[in-house]
Write an enzyme that holds these catalytic residues in place. Structure first.
Site, PDB file in Angstrom:
ATOM      1  N   PHE A  77      46.506  31.249  46.794  1.00 12.58           N
ATOM      2  CA  PHE A  77      45.517  31.367  45.886  1.00 12.58           C
ATOM      3  C   PHE A  77      45.219  30.150  45.167  1.00 12.58           C
ATOM      4  O   PHE A  77      46.140  29.354  44.667  1.00 12.58           O
ATOM      5  CB  PHE A  77      45.468  32.563  45.032  1.00 12.58           C
ATOM      6  CG  PHE A  77      44.272  32.990  44.302  1.00 12.58           C
ATOM      7  CD1 PHE A  77      43.393  33.415  45.018  1.00 12.58           C
ATOM      8  CD2 PHE A  77      43.767  32.558  42.908  1.00 12.58           C
ATOM      9  CE1 PHE A  77      42.076  33.981  44.529  1.00 12.58           C
ATOM     10  CE2 PHE A  77      42.937  32.968  42.271  1.00 12.58           C
ATOM     11  CZ  PHE A  77      41.854  33.531  42.954  1.00 12.58           C
ATOM     12  N   ASP A 120      54.558  35.259  43.882  1.00 10.31           N
ATOM     13  CA  ASP A 120      53.118  35.769  43.423  1.00 10.31           C
ATOM     14  C   ASP A 120      53.063  37.195  44.094  1.00 10.31           C
ATOM     15  O   ASP A 120      52.858  37.119  45.371  1.00 10.31           O
ATOM     16  CB  ASP A 120      51.998  34.864  43.588  1.00 10.31           C
ATOM     17  CG  ASP A 120      50.893  35.297  42.983  1.00 10.31           C
ATOM     18  OD1 ASP A 120      50.385  36.618  42.952  1.00 10.31           O
ATOM     19  OD2 ASP A 120      49.888  34.581  42.657  1.00 10.31           O
ATOM     20  N   TYR A 180      45.191  44.646  37.862  1.00 12.89           N
ATOM     21  CA  TYR A 180      44.045  45.204  38.053  1.00 12.89           C
ATOM     22  C   TYR A 180      43.536  45.401  39.585  1.00 12.89           C
ATOM     23  O   TYR A 180      42.734  46.097  39.789  1.00 12.89           O
ATOM     24  CB  TYR A 180      42.983  44.232  37.708  1.00 12.89           C
ATOM     25  CG  TYR A 180      43.199  42.609  37.940  1.00 12.89           C
ATOM     26  CD1 TYR A 180      42.520  42.287  39.091  1.00 12.89           C
ATOM     27  CD2 TYR A 180      43.392  41.680  37.027  1.00 12.89           C
ATOM     28  CE1 TYR A 180      42.451  40.859  39.457  1.00 12.89           C
ATOM     29  CE2 TYR A 180      43.490  40.654  37.289  1.00 12.89           C
ATOM     30  CZ  TYR A 180      42.995  39.916  38.312  1.00 12.89           C
ATOM     31  OH  TYR A 180      43.306  38.677  38.855  1.00 12.89           O
ATOM     32  N   LYS A 181      44.588  45.171  40.395  1.00 13.08           N
ATOM     33  CA  LYS A 181      44.246  45.589  42.155  1.00 13.08           C
ATOM     34  C   LYS A 181      45.145  46.851  42.244  1.00 13.08           C
ATOM     35  O   LYS A 181      44.315  47.838  41.915  1.00 13.08           O
ATOM     36  CB  LYS A 181      45.089  44.248  42.795  1.00 13.08           C
ATOM     37  CG  LYS A 181      44.271  43.057  42.486  1.00 13.08           C
ATOM     38  CD  LYS A 181      44.833  41.932  43.511  1.00 13.08           C
ATOM     39  CE  LYS A 181      44.512  40.449  43.123  1.00 13.08           C
ATOM     40  NZ  LYS A 181      42.905  40.140  43.031  1.00 13.08           N
ATOM     41  N   ARG A 207      37.033  41.277  54.015  1.00 19.50           N
ATOM     42  CA  ARG A 207      38.034  41.930  53.745  1.00 19.50           C
ATOM     43  C   ARG A 207      38.021  43.233  53.470  1.00 19.50           C
ATOM     44  O   ARG A 207      37.043  43.751  52.693  1.00 19.50           O
ATOM     45  CB  ARG A 207      38.812  41.384  52.567  1.00 19.50           C
ATOM     46  CG  ARG A 207      39.203  39.552  52.544  1.00 19.50           C
ATOM     47  CD  ARG A 207      40.028  39.062  51.479  1.00 19.50           C
ATOM     48  NE  ARG A 207      39.480  39.650  50.072  1.00 19.50           N
ATOM     49  CZ  ARG A 207      40.198  39.568  49.010  1.00 19.50           C
ATOM     50  NH1 ARG A 207      41.372  38.991  49.000  1.00 19.50           N
ATOM     51  NH2 ARG A 207      39.658  40.117  47.799  1.00 19.50           N
TER      52      ARG A 207
END
Length: 396
Positions: free
Chosen positions: A128, A197, A222-223, A371
């Site tokens: 990322f 990560d 938050y995922k 996605r």
């Protein structure tokens, strides 16, 4: 074929041991939500908890809530709630700040634990972007240089100059699951430290931080952990590293005597030294409440359903979507797959906008990737079949 797959989806949903958890979330009727890998759905009980936090703990108790409502200890308490989901022991995870800030803490901390003559940091070249930006800054700060490599190439590139390695457990774009046990073992055999990560793996699959003796790890909440937009991230520091963890961001909250207000910094013991400033209490307590949906749920069961869902979705895409219109960029092998399916598609941005308008919500990553994130606690097999069918209707 559509009727056959619809019946198969119904049978799989009927046998799903996690199906009842769907009712714990706020979901729109008629909408298939496949973007939990960007923002998890809202657990139904969280608004009532937050009403109490705001009206009573903040509105009535005010400053007393730091002690009486347990605000002060929330970063470690919530960390201990997350720890079992990532295979970590109690006392090794602290919650607070953003993923980016925690990547900085972890990577600089790892480099400071390495020998002085190790002047190289290896990073995942598909990471990322922020991880890469932070790694470059950490390298400048510590006098190291950066080398970016494909995760599979990292073991062969390790050497006596390697200080630390930063890798994403799951590639955010393709959904590829990288080899955490193997890469970690190789990094440590070379005398370096491994920083992982976990943003796209925590809450979707077993991680095993303690079992694989990972040095440092960070992740968002938050995922797949459904903590809410901007909910605080977490930092994991292996137990034997904690006494020597030299955080690059010392703050009063990580001081051994925070209310002593001493001019000289003396770090607290344990995971507490990963704290910096005043905790973000409202989002912290929303996250704590959201984690209740994990009570009685095993990560292994979540992983089994995730693989079954993504297998079934790929089967439905192959059956429904005209040949040549999409191609999966997510590995087919279970050992190399996270909990999302990414499809390359011409005009992907417009396709995703149209798909969302038809009630199937995924997301788009440039230049051509659709996605679809599969969150096993609230996504079912009928959702997967409908998503493939709606995609086929657009592309056919």
């Amino acid at each position: 074929m559509s009727e056959v797959l619809a019946k198969k989806a119904a049978a799989l949903d009927a046998a799903d041991e996690l199906a009842g958890h769907r009712d714990l979330f706020v979901l729109d009727d008629g909408v298939v939500y496949l973007d939990g890998n960007s923002l998890g759905a809202l657990p139904r009980h969280v608004p009532a908890r937050m009403q109490d936090v705001i009206a009573r703990e903040w509105g009535q108790l005010r400053i007393r809530s730091w002690e009486e409502s347990g605000w002060w200890t929330a970063p470690e308490r919530v960390g201990d709630r997350i720890a079992p989901l990532i295979g970590a022991p109690a006392g090794s995870v602290v919650v607070g700040d953003s993923t980016s800030v925690n990547v900085f803490k972890a990577l600089v901390g790892a480099v400071r634990l390495a020998a002085d003559d190790r002047d190289e940091i290896l990073v995942d070249d598909s990471t990322f972007p922020t991880d890469g930006y932070v790694a470059e800054s950490a390298a400048r700060m510590t006098g190291r240089r950066i080398r970016a490599l494909a995760p599979a190439d990292i073991p062969a590139a390790l050497g006596p100059r390697t200080a630390a390695v930063l890798v994403n457990h799951v590639d955010y774009r393709t959904g590829r699951l990288n080899d955490l046990p193997g890469i970690t073992a190789a990094v440590q055999a070379a005398g370096a430290l491994a920083v992982w990560d976990l943003c796209h793996s925590a809450g979707a699959l077993p991680v095993g931080l303690a079992a694989h003796r990972v040095d440092f790890a960070v992740g968002c909440t938050y995922k797949y952990l459904n903590g809410g937009p901007g909910s605080p991230a977490y930092l994991y520091v292996r137990d034997d590293h904690q006494p020597r963890f030299d955080t690059p961001l010392p703050g009063w909250n990580s001081h051994e005597d925070p209310f002593g207000m001493r001019p000289r910094y003396v770090p607290a013991e344990g995971a507490v030294r990963g704290r910096v400033g005043t905790p973000d209490i409202l989002s912290m307590l929303a996250l704590e409440s959201a984690l209740d949906v994990w009570d009685g749920v095993s990560v292994e069961a979540v992983r089994a359903k995730s693989l079954a869902l993504t297998d079934f979705f790929l089967e439905c895409v192959e059956a429904h979507v005209p040949a040549g219109r999409v191609a999966s960029v997510t590995p087919a092998a279970h050992a190399e797959r996270g909990s999302q399916v990414s499809l390359s598609c011409e005009g992907a941005g417009e396709v995703m906008r149209d798909l969302t308008a038809r009630g199937v919500v995924g997301d788009f990553r440039r230049p051509d990737v659709l996605r679809f994130g599969f969150t096993p606690l609230y996504v079912g097999f009928a959702d997967a079949e409908r998503a493939a069918r709606e995609l086929a209707a657009l592309l056919g």
